[in-house]
Design a protein around this motif. Structure first.
Motif, PDB file in Angstrom:
ATOM      1  N   PRO A 590       0.683  -0.945  -0.121  1.00  0.00           N
ATOM      2  CA  PRO A 590       0.092   0.111   0.131  1.00  0.00           C
ATOM      3  C   PRO A 590       1.055   1.203   0.012  1.00  0.00           C
ATOM      4  O   PRO A 590       0.461   2.452  -0.536  1.00  0.00           O
ATOM      5  N   MET A 591       2.004   1.225   0.508  1.00  0.00           N
ATOM      6  CA  MET A 591       2.977   2.496   0.562  1.00  0.00           C
ATOM      7  C   MET A 591       3.179   2.711  -0.720  1.00  0.00           C
ATOM      8  O   MET A 591       3.392   3.993  -1.076  1.00  0.00           O
ATOM      9  N   VAL A 592       3.613   1.877  -1.728  1.00  0.00           N
ATOM     10  CA  VAL A 592       3.787   2.431  -3.102  1.00  0.00           C
ATOM     11  C   VAL A 592       2.762   2.899  -3.682  1.00  0.00           C
ATOM     12  O   VAL A 592       2.900   3.610  -4.470  1.00  0.00           O
ATOM     13  N   ASP A 593       1.723   2.328  -3.620  1.00  0.00           N
ATOM     14  CA  ASP A 593       0.583   2.952  -4.256  1.00  0.00           C
ATOM     15  C   ASP A 593       0.259   4.319  -3.702  1.00  0.00           C
ATOM     16  O   ASP A 593      -0.134   5.256  -4.548  1.00  0.00           O
ATOM     17  N   ARG A 594       0.406   4.490  -2.586  1.00  0.00           N
ATOM     18  CA  ARG A 594       0.312   5.833  -1.892  1.00  0.00           C
ATOM     19  C   ARG A 594       1.245   6.825  -2.550  1.00  0.00           C
ATOM     20  O   ARG A 594       1.172   8.026  -3.022  1.00  0.00           O
ATOM     21  N   LEU A 595       2.764   6.616  -2.475  1.00  0.00           N
ATOM     22  CA  LEU A 595       3.802   7.224  -3.027  1.00  0.00           C
ATOM     23  C   LEU A 595       3.473   7.513  -4.631  1.00  0.00           C
ATOM     24  O   LEU A 595       3.683   8.965  -4.937  1.00  0.00           O
ATOM     25  N   SER A 596       3.067   6.571  -5.140  1.00  0.00           N
ATOM     26  CA  SER A 596       3.017   6.737  -6.691  1.00  0.00           C
ATOM     27  C   SER A 596       1.792   7.732  -7.070  1.00  0.00           C
ATOM     28  O   SER A 596       1.826   8.272  -8.194  1.00  0.00           O
ATOM     29  N   ARG A 597       0.971   7.879  -6.425  1.00  0.00           N
ATOM     30  CA  ARG A 597      -0.482   8.728  -6.341  1.00  0.00           C
ATOM     31  C   ARG A 597      -0.462  10.057  -6.041  1.00  0.00           C
ATOM     32  O   ARG A 597      -1.028  10.944  -6.162  1.00  0.00           O
ATOM     33  N   ASP A 598       1.141  10.343  -5.187  1.00  0.00           N
ATOM     34  CA  ASP A 598       1.148  11.848  -4.645  1.00  0.00           C
ATOM     35  C   ASP A 598       1.908  12.683  -5.585  1.00  0.00           C
ATOM     36  O   ASP A 598       3.140  12.343  -5.823  1.00  0.00           O
ATOM     37  N   PRO A 599       1.349  13.548  -5.929  1.00  0.00           N
ATOM     38  CA  PRO A 599       2.026  14.322  -7.116  1.00  0.00           C
ATOM     39  C   PRO A 599       3.186  15.216  -6.591  1.00  0.00           C
ATOM     40  O   PRO A 599       3.846  15.773  -7.417  1.00  0.00           O
ATOM     41  N   LYS A 600       3.149  15.102  -5.342  1.00  0.00           N
ATOM     42  CA  LYS A 600       4.405  15.843  -4.884  1.00  0.00           C
ATOM     43  C   LYS A 600       5.764  15.107  -5.112  1.00  0.00           C
ATOM     44  O   LYS A 600       6.877  15.305  -5.289  1.00  0.00           O
ATOM     45  N   TRP A 601       5.476  13.809  -5.465  1.00  0.00           N
ATOM     46  CA  TRP A 601       6.620  12.891  -5.766  1.00  0.00           C
ATOM     47  C   TRP A 601       6.590  12.478  -7.221  1.00  0.00           C
ATOM     48  O   TRP A 601       7.522  12.525  -7.914  1.00  0.00           O
TER      49      TRP A 601
END
Length: 772
Positions: A590-601
């Motif tokens: 779930p952490m990968v999904d969250r990071l890849s969907r955060d436009p900040k990153w």
């Protein structure tokens, strides 16, 4: 057993078979206990995506089960009659046998990827907890019985030597698993063989029980003057020391595994090597005359330990050298702790209590590294921390402190502060830093290591002053951790599935700042922040790579296609999505999904992908891909990318014949599945190609070498195998000279019942050696 014990046994084998029978039973139980650990972990791996953390968490379970077994053995010793103890133990062995043959219990259903640890521990308890705990109790029980049966004999005065024999059996069984057992036997064969070994061991216990009953040893022992006199109770302070001496090596064993797989290099058998070395230290420490005496251990441990601490934050240098350094340091530091532990072992009547305390230490160390550290540390910080703390196990000289030792200590402290001061100067004056790097041609990390070399020498010189040695070690660790990182990390997060970092790199040819997603040493995506370059997929997913070629070719066939991607990474594949396409990611973390969907990153998903058409939003299905894909309807996808084979972790269950057949089931008649097979350590192309041949599926292969003139993060060399249910699905690729048919790899395809990782490693090494 030592040579003296062996001679004692050999002198009366016919007159008294007890010593031989005890030795064989202990060796057999130890082999069964340790060969089952990789076997059961391999059975449960497919439920959790093949994550390396499965092994560390499983080790905590096995250590806890070992503690339960040792507690039972200690409690059983309260019964005075050996015959009664044998009867109870045999009955429990029979009851535990009801859990055989080995299998993974399905009572708890599928794991929740957001909280997998509880599911894993509970599932292992239901699946193998009973037979493992009862088996693990055998070693201390048999040693206690041996001390009573052989009371009055020379070999009966030190039953602890049987612990060396026990760990030798464990060591050999563990090494045999990846080298012999796994390559030659299917999982079903392994399970059946282990069950047969369990039955054989029960026969050995029956033989021991018969020997006790026949000779009425209880009465004989009671009348012997040397029969286990009561010794003073172990003080609580001494108990705490024993627990801590056992906790250090246990924590280091899991810490070095996590560190090597995360920060130094990728290796397929990291979980075997540290555990094997851990067992070997027990073999040496509990010999009557260790082949490595404690003074030699202390000297070597002081040297390699301090050097290892200085390199825990280093990413530079030859990975094989780093591999050897960390494993050498772990071995000698663990041996130091275990030899200090063996030197404090109590009288034979306290044997089971001693093993209980030692097992408790193993659980404490393992639980700290596998369960607590991932919660409180964002990186694998527990490893350098424990490397420093085990220095407290060193004996400290009681001789008067000499002046040169004080001067050496002060000099070492000042040397450790020098890199911090130098970094502060460079941070304040970029022109000076740039001139230094240009003229001296040495990075700040290399400069730090060079300076700290003098501190390391100083620490070695005063190694007999334990407090000073530990203080210098801690300072070196702090300095290297604060300076030694080779990347500018914008973000670091940790989950059960590993440490994910976002590095902020600079590439002027891509508009300046580039965000790079990394898991260990493997890149999982890069995205320029400049809008002019941001939406073009990079690295393995660049348009020129095989993945890009196939994606664009399949898109050209129809107005809207259905795409499935196993392994989300930075979400780079979303850069290809048109408004009319539908895209689904299958991701276990779930952490990968969250990071890849955060436009900040990263903005491939929420920014670049065209999401206003019929395709709607981009979905992510969380969980193991095999478990998730089997629920998808047949004939759904035009394109399916299987991209979960990083060098850090190879989920082999995604490359089996059954898995590939499942992918083909999900494709439309002319659909294409892409297997991304780039790997630095294993030949996984051979088994995949062999599976395609076994399934009679049309397939093609390509190795793409990145353009050396392209920007650093624009492309990456990529190896893929593509398959389709029909020849029509690969028609345009067959006509493309970049794609080829591979010759028969002459290897056995992997199946859900058979995987040979050692063979893949050997083929990869052989191919490297044969290169001109």
């Amino acid at each position: 057993m030592t040579d003296t014990d062996i001679d004692s046994v050999a002198s009366e084998p016919m007159r008294n078979p007890a010593p031989v029978l005890f030795a064989v039973a202990i060796f057999t139980s130890a082999a069964l206990v340790f060969v089952v650990q990789p076997m059961v972990t391999k059975l449960v791996l497919p439920m959790l995506g093949g994550s390396p953390s499965v092994w560390n968490t499983s080790m905590v379970f096995f250590q806890t089960a070992l503690l339960a077994g040792y507690a039972y053995a200690h409690a059983l010793q309260r019964l005075k009659a050996v015959r009664s103890q044998l009867a109870i133990h045999l009955a429990l062995l029979l009851l535990a046998g009801l859990f055989l043959p080995l299998k993974i219990s399905g009572l708890l259903g599928e794991p929740n990827p957001a909280a997998p640890i509880g599911w894993l521990l509970a599932t292992l308890t239901l699946s193998v907890g009973a037979p493992f705990a009862v088996l693990s109790a055998t070693a201390p029980l048999l040693q206690a019985w041996y001390a009573r049966v052989r009371a009055g004999h020379a070999d009966g005065q030190n039953p602890y030597v049987l612990y060396a024999a026990s760990n030798l059996g464990s060591f050999l069984a563990l090494l045999a698993y990846p080298v012999v057992i796994e390559p030659l036997m299917s999982l079903s064969g392994q399970r059946a063989s282990w069950s047969g070994g369990y039955a054989t061991f029960m026969l050995l216990i029956v033989a021991l029980a018969w020997l006790v009953w026949r000779r009425r040893l209880d009465d004989a022992v009671a009348s012997e003057p040397g029969a286990l006199p009561a010794s003073p109770a172990i003080p609580w302070r001494e108990k705490a020391v024993l627990v801590l001496l056992a906790a250090g090596p246990s924590s280091m064993m899991l810490g070095v595994t996590a560190h090597l797989s995360t920060d130094v290099a990728s290796a397929p058998f990291l979980w075997v090597i540290p555990l094997a070395l851990y067992l070997l230290t027990f073999v040496i420490a509990f010999q009557n005359k260790p082949i490595i005496p404690l003074p030699i251990t202390l000297m070597i441990a002081a040297a390699v330990g301090i050097v290892c601490i200085a390199f825990t934050a280093s990413r530079s240098g030859n990975w094989a050298m780093m591999f050897g350094l960390h494993l050498s340091a772990f071995f000698f530091l663990a041996l130091m702790c275990h030899q200090r532990l063996a030197a404090r072992r109590p009288a034979p009547d306290r044997l089971t209590e001693f093993y209980l305390l030692m097992s408790l230490g193993g659980v404490v160390g393992g639980a700290f590294t596998a369960l607590l550290a991932p919660v409180i540390f964002r990186t694998v910080l527990e490893y350098p921390l424990v490397l420093v703390l085990v220095g407290l196990a060193r004996p400290s000289s009681r001789t008067p402190i000499r002046k040169w030792e004080v001067y050496t200590f002060v000099a070492a402290v000042l040397i450790c502060l020098a890199p911090i001061v130098l970094k502060g100067v460079f941070d304040a004056n970029w022109d000076l830093a740039w001139a230094w790097s240009r003229n001296v041609n040495v990075s700040m990390e290399q400069t730090t290591q060079l300076i700290l070399m003098f501190a390391m020498i100083a620490a070695f010189m005063i190694r007999d002053r334990m407090p000073a040695y530990v203080i210098i070690s801690a300072l070196i660790a702090i300095v290297t951790l604060s300076i030694g990182r080779g990347y500018d990390w914008a973000l670091t997060e940790r989950s059960f599935f590993g440490v994910m970092r976002v590095a902020d790199q600079t590439d002027d040819r891509l508009g300046g700042s580039v965000h790079v997603l990394m898991h260990g040493t493997t890149l999982h995506g890069a995205q320029p922040r400049d809008p002019a370059f941001a939406c073009k997929p990079t690295l393995y997913y660049a348009p020129a790579t095989p993945i890009g070629q196939v994606t664009q070719a399949v898109q050209s066939r129809a107005w809207g296609i259905r795409i499935g991607v196993v392994g989300q990474g930075s979400g780079a594949m979303a850069g290809y999505k048109r408004a009319e396409d539908r895209l689904t990611f299958f991701e276990i973390d779930p952490m990968v999904d969250r990071l890849s969907r955060d436009p900040k990153w990263f903005s491939f998903i929420n920014g670049c992908a065209k999401q206003n058409g019929p395709g709607g939003t981009i979905d992510t299905v969380l969980g193991d891909a095999r478990l998730s894909l089997v629920k998808q309807p047949a004939g759904t996808y035009d394109l399916l990318l299987i991209d979960a084979f990083s060098s850090d972790s190879v989920p082999t269950h995604l490359l089996t014949e059954e898995a590939i057949a499942g992918y083909l089931r999900l494709l439309k008649p002319t659909g294409v599945v892409i297997l991304h097979l780039s790997n630095r350590n294993l030949d996984i192309t051979g088994p995949a190609e062999a599976a395609a041949r076994a399934l009679k599926a049309p397939h093609l292969h390509q190795i793409y070498f990145e353009d050396q003139n392209a920007p650093d993060m624009a492309e990456a060399s990529t190896e893929v195998l593509i398959l389709s249910p029909t020849e029509e699905g690969l028609a345009e690729f067959t006509a493309d000279r970049r794609w080829e048919n591979l010759p028969d790899p002459k290897v056995r395809p992997w199946t859900d019942d058979y995987v040979n990782l050692f063979g893949s490693l050997w083929r990869h090494l052989k191919a490297q050696w044969e290169q001109p």
